[in-house]
Motif scaffolding. Structure first.
Motif, mmCIF file in Angstrom:
data_model
loop_
_atom_site.group_PDB
_atom_site.id
_atom_site.type_symbol
_atom_site.label_atom_id
_atom_site.label_comp_id
_atom_site.label_asym_id
_atom_site.label_seq_id
_atom_site.Cartn_x
_atom_site.Cartn_y
_atom_site.Cartn_z
ATOM 1 N N ILE A 23 11.616 17.393 -3.648
ATOM 2 C CA ILE A 23 11.751 16.748 -2.338
ATOM 3 C C ILE A 23 12.980 15.857 -2.313
ATOM 4 C CG2 ILE A 23 10.701 15.060 -0.776
ATOM 5 C CD1 ILE A 23 7.972 16.257 -1.607
ATOM 6 N N ALA A 24 13.158 15.055 -3.361
ATOM 7 C CA ALA A 24 14.321 14.163 -3.429
ATOM 8 C C ALA A 24 15.622 14.966 -3.426
ATOM 9 C CB ALA A 24 14.239 13.277 -4.667
ATOM 10 N N ALA A 25 15.651 16.076 -4.166
ATOM 11 C CA ALA A 25 16.858 16.911 -4.193
ATOM 12 C C ALA A 25 17.124 17.521 -2.818
ATOM 13 C CB ALA A 25 16.708 18.009 -5.242
ATOM 14 N N GLY A 26 16.076 17.974 -2.152
ATOM 15 C CA GLY A 26 16.229 18.545 -0.817
ATOM 16 C C GLY A 26 16.737 17.533 0.195
ATOM 17 N N VAL A 27 16.182 16.347 0.157
ATOM 18 C CA VAL A 27 16.632 15.287 1.072
ATOM 19 C C VAL A 27 18.074 14.919 0.774
ATOM 20 C CG1 VAL A 27 16.281 12.866 1.715
ATOM 21 C CG2 VAL A 27 14.321 14.388 1.528
ATOM 22 N N GLY A 28 18.419 14.813 -0.498
ATOM 23 C CA GLY A 28 19.800 14.506 -0.874
ATOM 24 C C GLY A 28 20.761 15.585 -0.408
ATOM 25 N N PHE A 29 20.333 16.852 -0.527
ATOM 26 C CA PHE A 29 21.161 17.966 -0.080
ATOM 27 C C PHE A 29 21.389 17.896 1.433
ATOM 28 C CE2 PHE A 29 21.509 22.392 1.450
ATOM 29 C CZ PHE A 29 22.691 22.749 0.802
ATOM 30 N N LEU A 30 20.337 17.640 2.183
ATOM 31 C CA LEU A 30 20.457 17.531 3.645
ATOM 32 C C LEU A 30 21.356 16.372 4.058
ATOM 33 C CD1 LEU A 30 16.816 18.308 4.802
ATOM 34 C CD2 LEU A 30 18.829 19.764 5.024
ATOM 35 N N ALA B 268 0.837 -1.208 0.000
ATOM 36 C CA ALA B 268 0.000 0.000 0.000
ATOM 37 C C ALA B 268 0.871 1.257 0.000
ATOM 38 C CB ALA B 268 -0.933 -0.002 1.210
ATOM 39 N N ALA B 269 1.972 1.240 0.733
ATOM 40 C CA ALA B 269 2.881 2.391 0.760
ATOM 41 C C ALA B 269 3.526 2.605 -0.598
ATOM 42 C CB ALA B 269 3.944 2.193 1.831
ATOM 43 N N VAL B 270 3.902 1.517 -1.263
ATOM 44 C CA VAL B 270 4.507 1.618 -2.592
ATOM 45 C C VAL B 270 3.502 2.210 -3.586
ATOM 46 C CG1 VAL B 270 5.341 0.252 -4.557
ATOM 47 C CG2 VAL B 270 6.216 -0.201 -2.273
ATOM 48 N N VAL B 271 2.286 1.736 -3.546
ATOM 49 C CA VAL B 271 1.250 2.240 -4.456
ATOM 50 C C VAL B 271 0.977 3.718 -4.193
ATOM 51 C CG1 VAL B 271 -1.210 2.061 -5.042
ATOM 52 C CG2 VAL B 271 0.179 -0.002 -4.848
ATOM 53 N N ALA B 272 0.868 4.098 -2.913
ATOM 54 C CA ALA B 272 0.615 5.505 -2.579
ATOM 55 C C ALA B 272 1.770 6.391 -3.037
ATOM 56 C CB ALA B 272 0.400 5.652 -1.075
ATOM 57 N N THR B 273 2.995 5.917 -2.871
ATOM 58 C CA THR B 273 4.160 6.689 -3.304
ATOM 59 C C THR B 273 4.180 6.838 -4.817
ATOM 60 O OG1 THR B 273 5.405 5.901 -1.385
ATOM 61 C CG2 THR B 273 6.675 6.813 -3.205
ATOM 62 N N GLU B 274 3.916 5.748 -5.523
ATOM 63 C CA GLU B 274 3.887 5.817 -6.986
ATOM 64 C C GLU B 274 2.804 6.769 -7.475
ATOM 65 O OE1 GLU B 274 3.452 1.802 -8.356
ATOM 66 O OE2 GLU B 274 5.578 1.345 -8.046
ATOM 67 N N ASP B 275 1.643 6.724 -6.844
ATOM 68 C CA ASP B 275 0.551 7.629 -7.240
ATOM 69 C C ASP B 275 0.935 9.086 -7.009
ATOM 70 O OD1 ASP B 275 -0.983 5.473 -7.983
ATOM 71 O OD2 ASP B 275 -2.205 5.466 -6.147
ATOM 72 N N TYR B 276 1.569 9.360 -5.867
ATOM 73 C CA TYR B 276 1.969 10.731 -5.562
ATOM 74 C C TYR B 276 3.010 11.224 -6.558
ATOM 75 C CZ TYR B 276 3.744 14.820 -3.197
ATOM 76 O OH TYR B 276 4.128 16.105 -2.905
ATOM 77 N N VAL B 277 3.997 10.380 -6.849
ATOM 78 C CA VAL B 277 5.062 10.787 -7.777
ATOM 79 C C VAL B 277 4.492 11.027 -9.171
ATOM 80 C CG1 VAL B 277 7.175 10.003 -8.931
ATOM 81 C CG2 VAL B 277 6.920 9.717 -6.464
ATOM 82 N N GLN B 278 3.562 10.186 -9.605
ATOM 83 C CA GLN B 278 2.960 10.374 -10.921
ATOM 84 C C GLN B 278 2.092 11.627 -10.966
ATOM 85 O OE1 GLN B 278 0.991 6.733 -11.995
ATOM 86 N NE2 GLN B 278 2.914 5.616 -12.278
ATOM 87 N N ALA B 279 1.433 11.947 -9.859
ATOM 88 C CA ALA B 279 0.574 13.124 -9.832
ATOM 89 C C ALA B 279 1.376 14.413 -9.663
ATOM 90 C CB ALA B 279 -0.449 13.001 -8.700
ATOM 91 N N ASN B 280 2.513 14.331 -8.989
ATOM 92 C CA ASN B 280 3.319 15.515 -8.678
ATOM 93 C C ASN B 280 4.795 15.244 -8.979
ATOM 94 O OD1 ASN B 280 1.038 16.905 -7.357
ATOM 95 N ND2 ASN B 280 1.272 15.282 -5.848
ATOM 96 N N PRO B 281 5.163 15.111 -10.235
ATOM 97 C CA PRO B 281 6.551 14.730 -10.534
ATOM 98 C C PRO B 281 7.578 15.792 -10.137
ATOM 99 C CG PRO B 281 5.362 15.237 -12.552
ATOM 100 C CD PRO B 281 4.369 15.243 -11.444
ATOM 101 N N TRP B 282 7.270 17.066 -10.353
ATOM 102 C CA TRP B 282 8.251 18.104 -10.043
ATOM 103 C C TRP B 282 8.418 18.295 -8.541
ATOM 104 C CZ3 TRP B 282 11.657 18.900 -13.446
ATOM 105 C CH2 TRP B 282 11.348 18.804 -14.789
ATOM 106 N N GLN B 283 7.350 18.183 -7.811
ATOM 107 C CA GLN B 283 7.456 18.249 -6.353
ATOM 108 C C GLN B 283 8.290 17.081 -5.826
ATOM 109 O OE1 GLN B 283 3.425 18.360 -4.967
ATOM 110 N NE2 GLN B 283 3.356 20.603 -4.913
#
Length: 104
Positions: A89-96, A70-85
């Motif tokens: 987020i990934a760039a910010g986490v990587g920077f931190l 369920a977490a994988v599906v929710a993550t995939e849905d979020y990434v597909q709906a909001n690719p730039w966000q």
């Protein structure tokens, strides 16, 4: 709520294994003095405890697999709906992580 359910499942699993250990210790203590029907009854109790522990472990495994899926599906849905966000987020986490890694 998910943490509470997982914690309850973990507590139940630990209790089952503690009972299993206690039954096994009891079996070891009594094997020298028991014979015949008493030994068979104790072995049957141990076998039942093992089966219950295995069933509990299987149920916990299935529950965790379902939650993970369920977490994988929710993550995939979020990434597909909001690719730039997601990229931001990934760039910010990587920077931190980079900042924390260079501080050592």
């Amino acid at each position: 709520m998910a943490r509470t359910t997982a914690k309850n499942a973990q507590e139940i699993l630990m209790a089952d294994f503690q009972a299993l250990v206690a039954d096994t210790e009891r079996l070891l203590e009594h094997t020298a003095s028991l014979a015949g029907d008493q030994a068979e009854e104790l072995r049957a109790q141990i076998k039942d405890s093992l089966l219950k522990a295995r069933e509990s472990l299987d149920e916990t495994k299935e529950t965790l697999q379902q939650r993970g899926q369920a977490a994988v599906v929710a993550t995939e849905d979020y990434v597909q709906a909001n690719p730039w966000q997601s990229v931001g987020i990934a760039a910010g986490v990587g920077f931190l992580i980079g900042l924390l890694a260079t501080r050592r």
